[in-house]
Design a protein around this motif. Structure first.
Motif: not given
Length: 86
Positions: A56, A51-52, A48, A16
């Motif tokens: 959520e 993972r986002s 990314s 990251k």
């Protein structure tokens, strides 16, 4: 990563980036010829967005669970499509 690959062999890890939060999936492979190690290869894939979305989903589940557990009235969940008894 070179020392880790040399000591333990090929591996996959997530990296990251601190400044922009970008998450990379790194595949690190040891490069050898006749048992002589001469380097590593690193392949990176930007994960990314994955993972986002996962974050959520976790937040949404937590909000739903809190709402369900703290509701002042009883709540029932019914799935009419999966429980069709016709």
């Amino acid at each position: 990563y070179y020392t880790l690959a040399k000591n333990e062999g090929s591996f996959t890890t997530e990296y990251k980036h601190i400044l922009d939060g970008e998450v990379l999936l790194l595949n690190v492979n040891l490069l050898k010829h006749n048992d002589h190690v001469y380097g590593i290869s690193v392949f990176a894939k930007d994960i990314s967005a994955i993972r986002s979305v996962e974050a959520e989903i976790i937040q949404s589940r937590q909000r739903f669970q809190t709402m369900f557990e703290q509701a002042p009235i009883g709540i029932t969940l019914n799935d009419t499509l999966l429980n069709d008894h016709s």
